[in-house]
Design a protein around this motif. Structure first.
Motif, mmCIF file in Angstrom:
data_model
loop_
_atom_site.group_PDB
_atom_site.id
_atom_site.type_symbol
_atom_site.label_atom_id
_atom_site.label_comp_id
_atom_site.label_asym_id
_atom_site.label_seq_id
_atom_site.Cartn_x
_atom_site.Cartn_y
_atom_site.Cartn_z
ATOM 1 N N ILE A 41 35.500 49.264 46.909
ATOM 2 C CA ILE A 41 36.139 49.330 45.584
ATOM 3 C C ILE A 41 35.719 48.136 44.730
ATOM 4 O O ILE A 41 35.405 48.278 43.552
ATOM 5 C CB ILE A 41 37.675 49.413 45.722
ATOM 6 N N GLY A 42 35.695 46.961 45.351
ATOM 7 C CA GLY A 42 35.279 45.764 44.622
ATOM 8 C C GLY A 42 33.855 45.855 44.116
ATOM 9 O O GLY A 42 33.549 45.428 43.000
ATOM 10 N N SER A 43 32.963 46.437 44.923
ATOM 11 C CA SER A 43 31.568 46.558 44.490
ATOM 12 C C SER A 43 31.416 47.581 43.365
ATOM 13 O O SER A 43 30.539 47.443 42.521
ATOM 14 C CB SER A 43 30.673 46.942 45.670
ATOM 15 N N ARG A 44 32.255 48.599 43.346
ATOM 16 C CA ARG A 44 32.177 49.629 42.312
ATOM 17 C C ARG A 44 32.746 49.157 40.980
ATOM 18 O O ARG A 44 32.279 49.567 39.929
ATOM 19 C CB ARG A 44 32.923 50.897 42.730
ATOM 20 N N ILE A 45 33.783 48.338 41.014
ATOM 21 C CA ILE A 45 34.407 47.909 39.758
ATOM 22 C C ILE A 45 34.085 46.454 39.426
ATOM 23 O O ILE A 45 34.583 45.921 38.445
ATOM 24 C CB ILE A 45 35.938 48.114 39.781
ATOM 25 N N GLY A 46 33.223 45.839 40.219
ATOM 26 C CA GLY A 46 32.891 44.430 40.031
ATOM 27 C C GLY A 46 32.360 44.095 38.657
ATOM 28 O O GLY A 46 32.692 43.061 38.079
ATOM 29 N N ALA A 47 31.555 44.952 38.090
ATOM 30 C CA ALA A 47 30.975 44.684 36.770
ATOM 31 C C ALA A 47 32.001 44.845 35.658
ATOM 32 O O ALA A 47 31.842 44.289 34.575
ATOM 33 C CB ALA A 47 29.799 45.616 36.525
ATOM 34 N N GLU A 48 33.057 45.589 35.932
ATOM 35 C CA GLU A 48 34.049 45.873 34.896
ATOM 36 C C GLU A 48 35.244 44.923 34.928
ATOM 37 O O GLU A 48 36.069 44.962 34.030
ATOM 38 C CB GLU A 48 34.527 47.308 35.039
ATOM 39 N N VAL A 51 34.958 37.838 36.706
ATOM 40 C CA VAL A 51 34.323 37.186 37.849
ATOM 41 C C VAL A 51 35.394 36.699 38.819
ATOM 42 O O VAL A 51 35.245 36.801 40.035
ATOM 43 C CB VAL A 51 33.422 36.020 37.383
ATOM 44 N N TRP A 52 36.484 36.168 38.272
ATOM 45 C CA TRP A 52 37.577 35.664 39.098
ATOM 46 C C TRP A 52 38.140 36.773 39.999
ATOM 47 O O TRP A 52 38.371 36.572 41.185
ATOM 48 C CB TRP A 52 38.669 35.084 38.209
ATOM 49 N N MET A 53 38.348 37.957 39.459
ATOM 50 C CA MET A 53 38.876 39.079 40.240
ATOM 51 C C MET A 53 37.861 39.536 41.283
ATOM 52 O O MET A 53 38.237 39.875 42.403
ATOM 53 C CB MET A 53 39.247 40.241 39.325
ATOM 54 N N ALA A 54 36.583 39.533 40.934
ATOM 55 C CA ALA A 54 35.551 39.918 41.888
ATOM 56 C C ALA A 54 35.516 38.951 43.065
ATOM 57 O O ALA A 54 35.370 39.370 44.220
ATOM 58 C CB ALA A 54 34.194 39.964 41.199
ATOM 59 N N VAL A 55 35.680 37.668 42.792
ATOM 60 C CA VAL A 55 35.721 36.662 43.857
ATOM 61 C C VAL A 55 36.950 36.881 44.737
ATOM 62 O O VAL A 55 36.871 36.801 45.966
ATOM 63 C CB VAL A 55 35.695 35.231 43.278
#
Length: 125
Positions: A41-48, A51-55
């Motif tokens: 899920i993180g990889s699919r929505i990472g661009a949207e 950066v803090w949430m992706a980390v």
């Protein structure tokens, strides 16, 4: 000469699980499955997302993987070095997939021997 404990630590067929170990093994496997879902899920929505949430998603995934591998390793009575090597290999791209399959396969075999039913989302009694 290899002691019976060391010999059985890598051979799931000879490990007899207590109720607590079976529960820890099932929980460890569920944590690995959850880590895969979180990572995907993180990889699919990472661009949207920021950066803090992706980390945060990446850290959560790594924490779930570490907890799952440690629980599985303890339940199957793996040596400390085997658990440590498994954790390190989980951080190496592509190698982590092979390691994940091996750890999950070991957990599944142990759970089935302990009388658990194992499905796509983990084990149940």
């Amino acid at each position: 000469m290899v002691s019976s404990h060391e010999q059985s630590s890598h051979d799931v067929e000879h490990v007899q699980l207590s109720t607590t170990e079976g529960e820890q093994l099932a929980l460890g496997q569920k944590r690995l499955i959850l880590a895969i879902v979180v990572s995907y899920i993180g990889s699919r929505i990472g661009a949207e997302i920021s950066v803090w949430m992706a980390v945060c998603v990446a850290v959560a995934s790594v924490a779930l993987i570490a907890d799952g591998v440690l629980k599985i390793g303890r339940a199957l009575r793996w040596s400390t070095s085997t658990r440590a090597i498994s954790l390190i290999l989980m951080l190496v791209p592509l190698v982590n997939l092979i390691t994940l399959l091996w750890v999950n396969s070991s957990a599944t075999k142990g759970l089935r021997r302990a009388g658990y039913r194992v499905g796509l989302f983990g084990a149940s009694r």
